[in-house]
Enzyme design. Structure first.
Site, short mmCIF file in Angstrom:
data_model
loop_
_atom_site.label_atom_id
_atom_site.label_comp_id
_atom_site.label_asym_id
_atom_site.label_seq_id
_atom_site.Cartn_x
_atom_site.Cartn_y
_atom_site.Cartn_z
N LYS A 2 -65.02 10.59 -103.38
CA LYS A 2 -64.97 11.68 -102.35
C LYS A 2 -64.21 11.41 -100.90
O LYS A 2 -63.88 12.30 -100.44
CB LYS A 2 -66.34 11.94 -101.83
CG LYS A 2 -67.22 12.35 -103.20
CD LYS A 2 -68.57 12.20 -102.41
CE LYS A 2 -69.66 12.22 -103.86
NZ LYS A 2 -71.09 12.36 -103.42
N LYS A 29 -67.32 -0.20 -98.63
CA LYS A 29 -67.36 0.90 -97.72
C LYS A 29 -67.42 0.45 -96.37
O LYS A 29 -66.96 1.33 -95.46
CB LYS A 29 -68.86 1.59 -98.02
CG LYS A 29 -68.69 2.26 -99.19
CD LYS A 29 -70.13 3.60 -99.24
CE LYS A 29 -69.68 4.56 -100.60
NZ LYS A 29 -70.79 5.33 -100.81
N LYS A 74 -60.85 3.83 -107.86
CA LYS A 74 -61.68 4.66 -108.30
C LYS A 74 -61.68 6.04 -107.58
O LYS A 74 -60.96 6.28 -106.55
CB LYS A 74 -63.08 4.21 -107.81
CG LYS A 74 -64.19 4.69 -108.63
CD LYS A 74 -65.65 4.33 -107.85
CE LYS A 74 -66.00 4.67 -106.68
NZ LYS A 74 -67.27 4.35 -106.07
P1 TYM Z 1 -72.72 9.27 -105.56
O1 TYM Z 1 -73.10 10.22 -104.76
O2 TYM Z 1 -71.47 8.30 -105.03
O3 TYM Z 1 -72.25 9.63 -106.97
C1 TYM Z 1 -72.97 10.36 -107.91
C2 TYM Z 1 -72.77 9.76 -109.15
O4 TYM Z 1 -71.41 10.01 -109.66
C3 TYM Z 1 -70.90 8.63 -110.30
N1 TYM Z 1 -69.47 8.46 -109.88
C4 TYM Z 1 -68.53 8.25 -110.86
N2 TYM Z 1 -68.64 7.84 -112.00
C5 TYM Z 1 -67.33 7.59 -112.84
N3 TYM Z 1 -65.93 7.51 -112.11
C6 TYM Z 1 -66.35 7.62 -110.74
N4 TYM Z 1 -64.91 7.73 -110.21
C7 TYM Z 1 -67.32 8.04 -110.03
N5 TYM Z 1 -67.54 8.31 -108.69
C8 TYM Z 1 -69.04 8.60 -108.66
C9 TYM Z 1 -71.70 7.55 -109.52
O5 TYM Z 1 -71.71 6.62 -110.24
C10 TYM Z 1 -73.04 8.34 -109.60
O6 TYM Z 1 -73.79 8.13 -110.59
N6 TYM Z 1 -76.38 5.91 -104.65
C11 TYM Z 1 -75.84 6.98 -105.56
C12 TYM Z 1 -76.89 8.07 -105.48
C13 TYM Z 1 -78.48 7.74 -105.57
C14 TYM Z 1 -78.88 7.18 -106.83
C15 TYM Z 1 -80.38 7.17 -106.75
C16 TYM Z 1 -78.57 7.31 -108.09
C17 TYM Z 1 -79.15 7.24 -104.68
N7 TYM Z 1 -80.46 7.22 -105.29
C18 TYM Z 1 -81.21 6.97 -107.70
C19 TYM Z 1 -79.59 6.91 -109.21
C20 TYM Z 1 -80.54 6.90 -108.88
C21 TYM Z 1 -74.57 7.40 -105.07
O7 TYM Z 1 -74.14 7.10 -103.71
O8 TYM Z 1 -73.82 8.14 -105.91
#
Ligand code: TYM
Length: 334
Positions: A201, A114, A198
């Site tokens: 967003k 990132k 991947k």
């Molecule tokens: P975030 O917002 O980037 O993504 C949310 C969830 O979607 C999954 N994900 C994917 N899974 C499969 N293929 C993809 N291309 C893909 N893109 C995103 C992510 O793995 C995630 O599960 N740091 C985390 C949010 C967070 C969190 C937490 C998660 C903050 N605190 C505590 C679990 C527990 C994040 O940025 O996810």
């Protein structure tokens, strides 16, 4: 034994098929099982680790709640809340940032991706973001954390922080060690324009992803334009190894249909992409269009979405404030 489930999604707009298949679909399943206590958090503190337009952020917080509900998460059975309202998250994150080691954080691959080449310009928050994630999870004694593949390393860090805190302060089992719940297959959905990247967003081209707010026409267009290769679909899974796009599209199809990759490969063996894409479009429209329509409907009922967040705040705050008070006592604050 009751499983305590916690997970989070950033309200940064463009929630997509990767978020759905990698995480949200699983949230729904876990949330409908009465043996589980589930907490789903809109992680707005995480969102500001990169620049956000304040008005758009507010809108995206509501849209994330709408997406949870439209996907099938019951806001009465599960806690849905936004992170910034529960101040315990920020407090615990500070304490844990004094437990985590620089060496641990500097190994986080997502920060490297990132931050890109210009690390000097990345926010401090982007660097320490996995520590806040640990606070999210550990405050609720979560036993299981459903996430996509890309969050695996962050979860390992949460486990390390919990273990080090318990050891440093001689607190056997005060912080529970969380287990990641990562699906064996389809935990990493790839871009429609490049099967080695991947689905994300932040990718500039909207054609690279199916957004959960896309209408039928956009879904059709994006799948028609999705990158493929010149060969017909293979006869077995091994032959998918060097065919990233074919593998990704078949994975999307399998995940939506709740079947294995192996079964889907058998179904389309020897067929052309154009034939397969027609069937894939149909499945996507059947599964995603209703979610998109429901998100739209819910977004016009702001009062309802705000009520969900108010209720979620009460419940989450109650749990988290008790835990953070105990955490502060253990550290020696009074
Ligand atoms: P975030 O917002 O980037 O993504 C949310 C969830 O979607 C999954 N994900 C994917 N899974 C499969 N293929 C993809 N291309 C893909 N893109 C995103 C992510 O793995 C995630 O599960 N740091 C985390 C949010 C967070 C969190 C937490 C998660 C903050 N605190 C505590 C679990 C527990 C994040 O940025 O996810």
């Amino acid at each position: 034994m009751t499983k305590k489930i916690f997970s989070g999604v950033q309200p940064t707009g463009n929630l997509h098929l990767g978020n759905y298949l990698g995480a949200i679909k699983n949230f729904v399943k876990l949330g409908n099982d009465s043996n589980n206590d589930c907490i789903y958090c809109v992680v707005d503190l995480h969102a500001i680790t990169v620049k956000q337009d304040p008005r758009l952020l507010t809108e995206n917080i509501r849209e994330t709640v709408a997406t949870f509900v439209a996907s099938g998460i019951d806001p009465e059975k599960n806690i849905i809340f936004n992170q910034s309202r529960v101040s315990a998250h920020a407090e615990a994150a500070w304490i844990f940032s004094c437990v985590a080691r620089m060496g641990w954080l500097s190994r986080m691959t997502q920060f490297k991706e990132k931050a890109g080449k210009d690390k000097e310009k990345a926010s401090v928050g982007l660097y320490s973001y996995p520590v806040l994630m640990a606070a999210d999870i550990l405050l609720y004694d979560a036993t299981h954390v459903p996430v996509g593949e890309d969050q695996k390393q962050h979860l390992e860090l949460s486990r390390d922080i919990a273990q080090k805190f318990n050891n440093d302060f001689d607190q056997d089992n005060f912080l529970k060690i969380p287990e990641p719940l990562i699906q064996k297959e389809f935990s990493r959905i790839m871009s429609l324009r490049d099967g080695t990247k991947k689905m994300s967003k932040s990718e500039v081209s909207d054609l690279s992803r199916i957004n959960l707010t896309d209408n039928k026409d956009s879904i059709i267009l994006k799948i028609k334009k999705a990158k493929t290769d010149p060969l017909p679909l293979p006869n077995n899974v091994t032959e998918l190894e060097n065919r990233a796009e074919a593998k990704n599209l078949l994975s999307i199809y399998s995940s939506l249909n709740e079947t294995s990759l192996e079964n889907s490969v058998k179904e389309f063996a020897g067929k052309n992409f154009s034939e397969f894409k027609e069937v894939l479009i149909q499945v996507l429209v059947d599964k995603i269009e209703p979610i998109s329509l429901e998100i739209n409907k819910l977004m016009s009922n702001q009062e309802y979405l705000d009520k969900i967040l108010d209720l979620g705040y009460e419940k989450a705050n109650d749990l988290a404030s008790k835990k953070v008070n105990r955490l502060k006592e253990i550290v020696g604050f009074y």
